[in-house]
Design an enzyme around this catalytic site. Structure first.
Site, short mmCIF file in Angstrom:
data_model
loop_
_atom_site.label_atom_id
_atom_site.label_comp_id
_atom_site.label_asym_id
_atom_site.label_seq_id
_atom_site.Cartn_x
_atom_site.Cartn_y
_atom_site.Cartn_z
N PRO A 130 0.83 -1.20 0.05
CA PRO A 130 0.02 -0.02 -0.05
C PRO A 130 0.93 1.38 -0.09
CG PRO A 130 -0.14 -1.17 2.19
CD PRO A 130 0.77 -1.85 1.42
N GLY A 175 4.05 3.74 5.06
CA GLY A 175 5.20 3.49 5.82
C GLY A 175 5.77 2.16 5.68
N LEU A 176 5.32 1.40 4.55
CA LEU A 176 5.95 0.14 4.10
C LEU A 176 7.10 0.06 2.85
CD1 LEU A 176 2.84 -2.06 4.68
CD2 LEU A 176 4.53 -1.60 6.46
N GLY A 177 7.48 1.42 2.42
CA GLY A 177 8.48 1.40 1.53
C GLY A 177 7.85 1.17 0.25
N SER A 178 6.51 1.32 -0.34
CA SER A 178 6.20 1.44 -1.63
C SER A 178 7.06 1.93 -2.42
CB SER A 178 4.62 1.69 -1.60
OG SER A 178 4.42 2.11 -2.80
N ALA A 189 10.07 2.90 -2.56
CA ALA A 189 11.71 2.74 -2.86
C ALA A 189 11.61 1.26 -3.48
CB ALA A 189 12.08 2.59 -1.55
N ALA A 190 10.57 0.37 -3.25
CA ALA A 190 10.04 -1.00 -3.67
C ALA A 190 9.96 -0.95 -5.15
CB ALA A 190 9.12 -1.76 -2.89
N ASP A 225 15.22 3.05 4.09
CA ASP A 225 14.08 2.46 3.28
C ASP A 225 15.14 1.76 2.18
OD1 ASP A 225 12.61 3.53 5.27
OD2 ASP A 225 11.36 4.62 4.00
C1 MEV Z 1 10.48 6.31 6.69
O1 MEV Z 1 10.15 4.86 6.24
C2 MEV Z 1 11.48 6.47 7.84
C3 MEV Z 1 11.85 7.99 8.26
O2 MEV Z 1 12.81 7.78 9.44
C4 MEV Z 1 12.58 8.72 7.25
C5 MEV Z 1 13.81 8.52 6.86
O3 MEV Z 1 14.58 7.58 7.43
O4 MEV Z 1 14.15 8.81 5.59
C6 MEV Z 1 10.71 8.50 8.83
#
Ligand code: MEV
Length: 308
Positions: A90, A94-97, A99-100, A141
């Protein structure tokens, strides 16, 4: 002929946000949740198609840009063909969509030209695209997603791969609220200007927790690890990075028998992770759903899996 290249999602176990300010952090790949890039060699110039990802509007440019910088970095001729993106991760959760997807495109673009890309090179290219998504990424990430190994990370140092002896069972519960990393990072930046002593101390305490968590991970001390997750959540909450929905999910996980739970990633929405013994998994999952989770994913971390 089509072939598929992929990269996993990720969860930050400890240290998000503090890692942007030079503290260490620990992240793990989520191999069950993947972004895939399918290639179809054709004679026409490269076209990238993003499938089945509602709300992915406006992300076309970073996708094209990733293919372009891969081509330039590897000194490839003009790319021909199609890359179709299918992501199970999703977005804005916060799950890295982001970058993946970038990592999968880099691998696919290299394959379209009949070559491969080394992880170290791919990592630096994905980092460049991360900068387009949110101004000041720490680099955690892209690193955990490209290398697909649990890691201890500190900006400016080589990531250290962690050996997790006792496998970790995590439940990842989505609050269903999308939140941009860029906004959460900007929030912390503002806090550092307005309340520098408070914010600096909280970030430092998060960094200290990461060091303890590393020792617990290596020693297999899961009960203590769970406590540290709760302490990390409390500090992120004090920094204004949680939300009522995330707090309710954390409380539900703990009530169901999770050893610890915290928001994971940028916060203000997105997911929580809960360290959940097998015996409590069904109860915790049900409680998370009743508490408003949109999805709950189960992930087992430990051992070094990597999928094609
Ligand atoms: C985001 O997945 C993690 C953060 O620490 C941002 C980052 O490390 O660039 C919030």
């Amino acid at each position: 002929m089509t072939a598929s290249f992929s990269a996993p999602g990720k969860a930050i176990l400890f240290g998000e946000h503090a890692v942007v300010y030079g503290q260490p952090a620990i992240a793990v790949p989520l191999p069950q949740l993947r972004a895939r890039a399918l290639i179809r060699p054709l004679d026409s110039p490269l076209k990238i198609i993003a499938e089945g990802a509602p709300g992915r509007r406006g992300i076309q440019d970073p996708l094209q840009k990733m293919a372009e910088i891969t081509q330039q970095q590897l000194g490839l001729p003009r790319l021909n063909g199609e890359i179709t993106i299918q992501s199970q991760i999703p977005i804005a959760s916060g799950l890295g969509s982001g970058a993946a997807v970038s990592a999968a495109i880099g691998r696919a673009a290299a394959a379209l030209a009949g070559t491969t890309i080394r992880d170290e090179v791919l990592n630096s290219l994905v980092y460049e695209i991360e900068k387009l998504h949110h101004g000041k990424p720490s680099g955690i990430d892209n690193s955990v997603i490209v290398f697909e190994r649990p890691l201890y990370f500190r900006t400016g140092y080589q990531p250290e791969f962690l050996r997790i002896n006792a496998p970790l069972r995590l439940l990842v519960a989505d609050s269903g609220v999308a939140a941009l990393t860029r906004d959460a990072v900007a929030h912390v930046q503002r806090l550092l200007q307005r309340q520098p002593d408070f914010a600096r101390e909280a970030l430092q305490r998060i960094g200290n927790l990461v060091e303890s968590a590393r020792r617990c991970l290596e020693a297999g001390e899961q009960a203590r690890l769970g406590q540290l997750m709760c302490e990390n959540h409390a500090l992120l909450r004090a920094l204004g990075l949680s939300s009522p929905a995330l707090d309710v999910l954390v409380a539900a996980a703990l009530a169901g028998g999770a050893l610890g739970a915290k928001l994971s990633g940028a916060g203000m929405g997105g997911n929580i992770i809960a360290l959940t013994p097998a015996a409590a998994a069904v109860d915790v999952e049900q409680r998370l759903m009743r508490a408003g989770a949109v999805t709950v994913i189960s992930a087992s971390i430990g051992g070094e899996q990597r999928q094609a």
